[in-house]
Design an enzyme around this catalytic site. Structure first.
Site, PDB file in Angstrom:
ATOM      1  N   PRO A  57       0.854  -1.200   0.000  1.00 58.87           N
ATOM      2  CG  PRO A  57       0.095  -0.936   2.200  1.00 58.87           C
ATOM      3  CD  PRO A  57       0.912  -1.833   1.331  1.00 58.87           C
ATOM      4  CG  ASP A  74       5.104  -0.950   2.563  1.00 59.63           C
ATOM      5  OD1 ASP A  74       3.949  -0.689   2.947  1.00 59.63           O
ATOM      6  OD2 ASP A  74       5.550  -2.108   2.463  1.00 59.63           O
ATOM      7  CG  HIS A  75       0.886   4.733   4.366  1.00 59.89           C
ATOM      8  ND1 HIS A  75       1.104   5.148   5.659  1.00 59.89           N
ATOM      9  CD2 HIS A  75       0.334   5.792   3.727  1.00 59.89           C
ATOM     10  CE1 HIS A  75       0.707   6.404   5.797  1.00 59.89           C
ATOM     11  NE2 HIS A  75       0.240   6.828   4.636  1.00 59.89           N
ATOM     12  NE  ARG A  76       3.029  -3.537   3.618  1.00 62.46           N
ATOM     13  CZ  ARG A  76       3.420  -4.641   2.977  1.00 62.46           C
ATOM     14  NH1 ARG A  76       2.755  -5.774   3.162  1.00 62.46           N
ATOM     15  NH2 ARG A  76       4.447  -4.617   2.151  1.00 62.46           N
ATOM     16  CB  CYS A  99       7.046   5.012   8.265  1.00 57.47           C
ATOM     17  SG  CYS A  99       7.145   5.560   6.552  1.00 57.47           S
TER      18      CYS A  99
END
Length: 448
Positions: free
Chosen positions: A245, A418-420, A422
């Site tokens: 994501p 990758d928003h997972r 940070c």
């Protein structure tokens, strides 16, 4: 007796499942030494020569040039042992001794030097204790041509027809229905009026019209197989889109001071420092400050893995397509060392000689798409990494500097992450630090 050993296509790199045969370096009947390259293959990452762990005579090759083989498929077979080579071949094969048992392949190949040329031997006929007399030819009369086989018509059962009602017989006779061909639905196969009427209905039904031929989709145009490097890129980018994501943030930065610092470095002599090397050094400093972006996600363990070293990948466009060579331990290199390593890997990439190890193991990617004359982009994260910094072209633009409108050298920086691993605050802090170092390279002095 010689022992025939089968050599299978080994795993040539991280995530590679197949390779395409580019050129065979040996033929059937050639004598090969241990660790001698036998075939040149192209993987999704590089072109490599594959050494064989056995010494002896090549007895078979599997696959033609241009054919793709999966990892683990048979590549060649080698007859190992003294009897696999004729008299005199042992001397020409050198001091390695063909009568010895095959040496196991430790790791992947050894440090033996390659032979100067390949040697071909004639096939060896096994010796027998007594001469064998060839059988005398026997005259055989030509066989008469066989008559064509005609499929037999289905047999019609003989005997009385199981019909009781004369009305059923008359209905069948009036309409030409052969009662012997019907299977009755009554007790013990008795043919009923319904059976005859069903047969008549079947005769009256029109034959189904032939289905229209399927219209070929995209019949026009050139079709290019999605394989090799292009196929690997497609798979990796698709996987990145499926699993990561990602989000992108960007900022414009005044690179005038950075370009002036580079000019000053190159004016004192010595190897030239590239802009890419300066940006790479800024990235390693930013990753030390924001280590969340130098990480990967372990889906199986449901963990974020922060990596201790920065293995910096950089996008390089070649005739084969886009490749991403990796600079190992970039966090310990200065701009001069980074410039030299970038130049070395770029030259190998353009020559198609990068080893699989040069293309795997990256933890962060620097993408200088400004060389294509564009300002910005939203790059796709290089799976399984967590972030990529994109750099646009550096061009003169009007810019407010010290309260005055001036023409400055401006660059657009974009960070896809990758928003997972940070949140936006971390990504924005990383990008802002990079922009500050571009605008004022002296900021780097605090961490050097």
């Amino acid at each position: 007796m010689p022992q025939v050993m089968e050599f299978k296509l080994p795993d040539l790199g991280e995530g590679l499942t197949e390779a395409e045969i580019v050129r065979w370096l040996v033929a059937v009947g050639d004598v090969v030494a241990i660790d001698q390259p036998v075939v040149e293959v192209e993987t999704a990452k590089a072109m490599v020569e594959v050494p064989c762990p056995y010494g002896g005579v090549v007895t078979a090759r599997f696959g033609e040039e241009g054919e793709e083989l999966p990892v683990g498929a048979p590549l060649i077979t080698v007859a190992v042992g003294a009897q696999s080579m004729p008299a005199g071949a042992e001397e020409s094969a050198g001091a390695e001794g063909s009568g010895e048992a095959p040496r196991p392949l430790i790791g992947y190949g050894s440090d033996h030097s390659r032979p100067a040329r390949r040697r071909r031997v004639r096939p060896v006929t096994a010796a027998v204790s007594a001469p064998v007399t060839a059988p005398a030819p026997v005259a055989v009369a030509p066989a008469a041509p066989a008559a064509p086989v005609v499929p037999a018509a289905p047999a019609v059962p003989a005997g009385p027809v199981p019909v009781i009602s004369p009305l059923v017989r008359k209905l069948a006779k009036d309409h030409g229905v052969d009662l012997r061909a019907l299977h009755g639905s009554g007790p013990e196969g008795l043919i009923l009026r319904a059976d005859v009427e069903a047969a008549l209905a079947a005769l009256r039904e029109p034959a189904p019209a032939p289905a229209p031929a399927a219209v070929a989709v995209a019949a026009q145009g050139e079709r290019i197989p999605l394989k090799g490097l292009r196929g690997a890129v497609a798979e990796k980018l698709s996987r990145s889109r499926r699993e990561i994501p990602d989000a992108t943030c960007w900022v414009d930065a005044d690179a005038t001071e950075l370009m002036a610092a580079r000019a000053a470095m190159n004016a004192v002599g010595g190897p030239k420092i590239s802009v890419l090397a300066l940006l790479a050094r800024i990235c390693t400093a930013a990753l030390a400050k924001y280590p969340e972006l130098n990480s990967t996600v372990d889906l199986a363990a449901k963990e974020i893995v922060r990596l201790p070293s920065v293995h910096l990948g950089f996008a390089a466009q070649t005739e084969r397509g886009l490749v991403v060579p990796v600079v190992r331990d970039a966090q310990g290199r200065n701009p001069e060392s980074l410039s030299a390593e970038f130049a070395r890997l770029t030259e190998l990439a353009r020559a198609g000689k990068l080893a699989p190890a040069d293309l795997t193991g990256g933890t962060f990617t620097l993408n200088n798409y400004g060389v294509f004359g564009v300002d910005g982009s939203t790059p796709i994260v290089n799976h399984p990494e967590a972030a990529m910094l994109g750099v646009g072209r550096i061009i003169d633009k009007p810019w407010v500097h010290d309260g005055q409108l001036a023409v400055r050298k401006v660059v657009q920086l974009s960070l896809t992450f990758d928003h997972r691993v940070c949140d936006g605050g971390t990504a924005g802090g990383f990008l802002r630090y990079v922009a500050d170092c571009v605008e004022s390279p002296a900021v780097l002095l605090r961490t050097l």
